[in-house]
Design a protein around this motif. Structure first.
Motif, PDB file in Angstrom:
ATOM      1  N   PHE A  37     -14.395  51.641-146.617  1.00 15.89           N
ATOM      2  CA  PHE A  37     -13.589  52.720-146.074  1.00 15.89           C
ATOM      3  C   PHE A  37     -12.490  53.036-147.090  1.00 15.89           C
ATOM      4  O   PHE A  37     -12.212  52.240-147.981  1.00 15.89           O
ATOM      5  N   ARG A  38     -11.863  54.182-146.921  1.00 18.13           N
ATOM      6  CA  ARG A  38     -10.699  54.494-147.747  1.00 18.13           C
ATOM      7  C   ARG A  38      -9.671  55.230-146.903  1.00 18.13           C
ATOM      8  O   ARG A  38     -10.006  55.890-145.908  1.00 18.13           O
ATOM      9  N   GLN A  39      -8.441  55.078-147.320  1.00 20.71           N
ATOM     10  CA  GLN A  39      -7.347  55.740-146.616  1.00 20.71           C
ATOM     11  C   GLN A  39      -6.367  56.298-147.623  1.00 20.71           C
ATOM     12  O   GLN A  39      -5.753  55.545-148.396  1.00 20.71           O
ATOM     13  N   ALA A  40      -6.257  57.606-147.628  1.00 17.02           N
ATOM     14  CA  ALA A  40      -5.292  58.288-148.487  1.00 17.02           C
ATOM     15  C   ALA A  40      -3.978  58.454-147.725  1.00 17.02           C
ATOM     16  O   ALA A  40      -3.962  58.430-146.488  1.00 17.02           O
ATOM     17  N   PRO A  41      -2.869  58.617-148.435  1.00 15.03           N
ATOM     18  CA  PRO A  41      -1.565  58.778-147.755  1.00 15.03           C
ATOM     19  C   PRO A  41      -1.587  59.923-146.751  1.00 15.03           C
ATOM     20  O   PRO A  41      -2.029  61.030-147.071  1.00 15.03           O
ATOM     21  N   GLY A  42      -1.135  59.623-145.556  1.00 15.97           N
ATOM     22  CA  GLY A  42      -1.057  60.645-144.525  1.00 15.97           C
ATOM     23  C   GLY A  42      -2.368  60.999-143.871  1.00 15.97           C
ATOM     24  O   GLY A  42      -2.424  61.912-143.044  1.00 15.97           O
ATOM     25  N   LYS A  43      -3.429  60.292-144.217  1.00 19.17           N
ATOM     26  CA  LYS A  43      -4.741  60.584-143.648  1.00 19.17           C
ATOM     27  C   LYS A  43      -5.288  59.364-142.924  1.00 19.17           C
ATOM     28  O   LYS A  43      -4.844  58.240-143.156  1.00 19.17           O
ATOM     29  N   THR A  91      -8.567  59.434-154.653  1.00 22.09           N
ATOM     30  CA  THR A  91      -7.406  58.551-154.641  1.00 22.09           C
ATOM     31  C   THR A  91      -7.117  58.061-153.233  1.00 22.09           C
ATOM     32  O   THR A  91      -6.964  58.859-152.305  1.00 22.09           O
ATOM     33  N   ALA A  92      -7.068  56.741-153.077  1.00 19.97           N
ATOM     34  CA  ALA A  92      -6.864  56.134-151.764  1.00 19.97           C
ATOM     35  C   ALA A  92      -6.811  54.619-151.923  1.00 19.97           C
ATOM     36  O   ALA A  92      -7.106  54.096-153.003  1.00 19.97           O
TER      37      ALA A  92
END
Length: 122
Positions: A37-43, A91-92
């Motif tokens: 999984f990935r998590q970008a800022p604010g998402k 990017t994340a």
């Protein structure tokens, strides 16, 4: 209880490549798949790719299909995510998760690694 440790993140220019690793220990019968999984800022955290422990089934999100490849070593200890043709939107913080694949549905567990940062500059 499965423990997961991610590594391999870093800073890369757009078009470059990185390979992430997810080292697993203490695997249980209830976890028959691993997903990135990935998590970008604010998402919110999004599913990127997954693989059944047997290695015979993989899946990818549309955003990474054709650019990322998930694999695992023969000892089924480490799961890799080869990321090519990286874009700034990749990017994340990337996390791996040990869950269960039932049919075509991946059920994530509460077992997460600490995450590894991937930054793609334009």
């Amino acid at each position: 209880q499965v423990q997961l440790v991610e590594s391999g993140g870093g800073l890369v220019q757009a078009g470059g490549s990185l390979r992430l690793s997810c080292a697993a220990s203490g695997r249980t019968f209830s976890n028959n798949a691993v997903a990135w999984f990935r998590q970008a800022p604010g998402k919110s955290r999004e599913l990127v790719a997954g693989i059944r422990w047997s290695g015979d089934f993989t899946w990818y999100s549309d955003s990474v299909k054709g650019r990322f490849t998930i694999s695992r070593d023969n000892a089924q200890i480490t799961v890799y995510l080869q990321m090519n043709s990286l874009k700034p939107e990749d990017t994340a913080v990337y996390y791996c998760n040990a869950g269960r694949l039932s049919g075509n549905t991946y059920h994530k567990s509460d077992t997460w690694g600490q995450g590894t940062q991937v930054t793609v500059s334009s």
